[in-house]
Design a protein around this motif. Structure first.
Motif, PDB file in Angstrom:
ATOM      1  N   UNK A  30       0.863  -1.173   0.000  1.00 11.95           N
ATOM      2  CA  UNK A  30       0.000   0.000   0.000  1.00 11.95           C
ATOM      3  C   UNK A  30       0.898   1.221   0.000  1.00 11.95           C
ATOM      4  N   UNK A  31       0.583   2.165  -0.866  1.00 19.78           N
ATOM      5  CA  UNK A  31       1.344   3.393  -0.945  1.00 19.78           C
ATOM      6  C   UNK A  31       0.379   4.564  -0.858  1.00 19.78           C
ATOM      7  N   UNK A  32       0.733   5.544  -0.034  1.00 21.17           N
ATOM      8  CA  UNK A  32      -0.073   6.743   0.129  1.00 21.17           C
ATOM      9  C   UNK A  32       0.823   7.953  -0.068  1.00 21.17           C
ATOM     10  N   UNK A  33       0.392   8.858  -0.931  1.00 19.80           N
ATOM     11  CA  UNK A  33       1.166  10.073  -1.204  1.00 19.80           C
ATOM     12  C   UNK A  33       0.404  11.287  -0.686  1.00 19.80           C
ATOM     13  N   UNK A  34       1.111  12.314  -0.219  1.00 16.62           N
ATOM     14  CA  UNK A  34       0.458  13.501   0.355  1.00 16.62           C
ATOM     15  C   UNK A  34      -0.518  14.189  -0.588  1.00 16.62           C
ATOM     16  N   UNK A  35      -0.301  14.092  -1.894  1.00 19.01           N
ATOM     17  CA  UNK A  35      -1.196  14.738  -2.850  1.00 19.01           C
ATOM     18  C   UNK A  35      -2.550  14.039  -2.909  1.00 19.01           C
ATOM     19  N   UNK A  36      -2.669  12.890  -2.234  1.00 21.45           N
ATOM     20  CA  UNK A  36      -3.931  12.163  -2.225  1.00 21.45           C
ATOM     21  C   UNK A  36      -3.971  11.025  -3.214  1.00 21.45           C
ATOM     22  N   UNK A  37      -2.846  10.351  -3.422  1.00 28.53           N
ATOM     23  CA  UNK A  37      -2.811   9.185  -4.305  1.00 28.53           C
ATOM     24  C   UNK A  37      -2.659   7.946  -3.433  1.00 28.53           C
ATOM     25  N   UNK A  38      -3.638   7.037  -3.544  1.00 28.78           N
ATOM     26  CA  UNK A  38      -3.659   5.782  -2.789  1.00 28.78           C
ATOM     27  C   UNK A  38      -3.470   4.644  -3.780  1.00 28.78           C
ATOM     28  N   UNK A  39      -2.426   3.823  -3.570  1.00 27.87           N
ATOM     29  CA  UNK A  39      -2.154   2.700  -4.470  1.00 27.87           C
ATOM     30  C   UNK A  39      -2.103   1.410  -3.671  1.00 27.87           C
ATOM     31  N   UNK A  66      -1.650   8.948   9.010  1.00 29.04           N
ATOM     32  CA  UNK A  66      -2.534   7.893   8.513  1.00 29.04           C
ATOM     33  C   UNK A  66      -2.076   6.538   9.027  1.00 29.04           C
ATOM     34  N   UNK A  67      -3.036   5.603   9.141  1.00 27.05           N
ATOM     35  CA  UNK A  67      -2.754   4.296   9.724  1.00 27.05           C
ATOM     36  C   UNK A  67      -3.278   3.174   8.829  1.00 27.05           C
ATOM     37  N   UNK A  68      -2.682   1.982   9.016  1.00 21.22           N
ATOM     38  CA  UNK A  68      -3.064   0.833   8.194  1.00 21.22           C
ATOM     39  C   UNK A  68      -3.080  -0.431   9.043  1.00 21.22           C
ATOM     40  N   UNK A  69      -3.999  -1.349   8.705  1.00 25.04           N
ATOM     41  CA  UNK A  69      -4.062  -2.659   9.339  1.00 25.04           C
ATOM     42  C   UNK A  69      -4.285  -3.694   8.243  1.00 25.04           C
ATOM     43  N   UNK A  70      -3.373  -4.652   8.138  1.00 22.73           N
ATOM     44  CA  UNK A  70      -3.523  -5.726   7.171  1.00 22.73           C
ATOM     45  C   UNK A  70      -4.108  -6.913   7.908  1.00 22.73           C
ATOM     46  N   UNK A  71      -5.289  -7.322   7.506  1.00 21.59           N
ATOM     47  CA  UNK A  71      -5.969  -8.427   8.161  1.00 21.59           C
ATOM     48  C   UNK A  71      -6.125  -9.620   7.233  1.00 21.59           C
TER      49      UNK A  71
END
Length: 195
Positions: A30-39, A66-71
């Motif tokens: 998962x990649x998140x960029x400050x400009x608002x791009x979520x991959x 921002x936070x993430x949880x892989x389930x």
């Protein structure tokens, strides 16, 4: 050829919740960029089908917050908005959202009822910060260390749990008037006997 996983989203004034629905994902990145791009990219299934997506979000986000949880069944992300305002939609582009992007009604709250993310039960999920991983958010192989979500059942409303189902009081024989719900049993028997 890669496929798109189903994505569900909801928001509060300060956060966006994104859930990538992909059971038993492997090599999830998962990649998140400050400009608002979520991959997102990863594989799943017996044939190791490759899934990927790129979402141009409506506005900017704060990667470090921002936070993430892989389930086991999904990848759940809490994205901190750069500006604490309600977004009109999830994606920047005009027109309808892609068919694989849906509203997460289990987490949705109307703007006038927004009390912040404090009203969302996260069921004790273990989250890592995107920023704590060098801003990359590469989750490859970290799913086991972070503890699984155990399914989306944790987000379902639990208002009914532990409560007995109430039933309407039984009707006393003869309560129904013949002209209301049809003749009651005792009224039918009386009518048949008198003829």
């Amino acid at each position: 050829m890669s496929r798109h996983p189903e994505v569900k989203w909801a928001q509060r004034a300060d956060k966006v919740f994104i859930t990538v629905q992909l059971s038993d994902s492997k090599d999830a990145k998962v990649n998140l960029e400050p400009e608002g791009v979520f991959s997102f990219s990863g594989t799943a299934g017996t044939g190791n089908t490759h899934y990927e997506l790129k979402l141009d979000l409506y506005d900017k986000v704060v990667v470090e917050e921002s936070k993430i949880n892989v389930g086991v069944r999904s990848i759940f992300c809490i994205l901190e908005k750069a500006e604490k305002v309600w977004w009109k939609k999830l994606l920047r582009r005009d027109g309808k959202a892609p068919h694989y992007v849906k509203v997460d009604w289990d987490k949705w709250v109307d703007e006038d009822e927004d009390k912040g993310a404090g009203d969302l039960d996260l069921g004790g999920m273990d989250f890592s910060n995107f920023g704590g991983m060098g801003g990359m958010g590469d989750m490859g192989g970290m799913g086991d260390m972070m503890g699984g979500m155990g399914g989306m059942g944790e987000f379902e409303d639990s208002d009914d749990e532990g409560q007995e189902e109430t039933k309407p009081a039984d009707k006393v024989e003869g309560d129904a008037k013949p002209d209301e719900h049809g003749a009651g049993t005792s009224e039918k028997k009386e009518a048949e006997a008198s003829t």
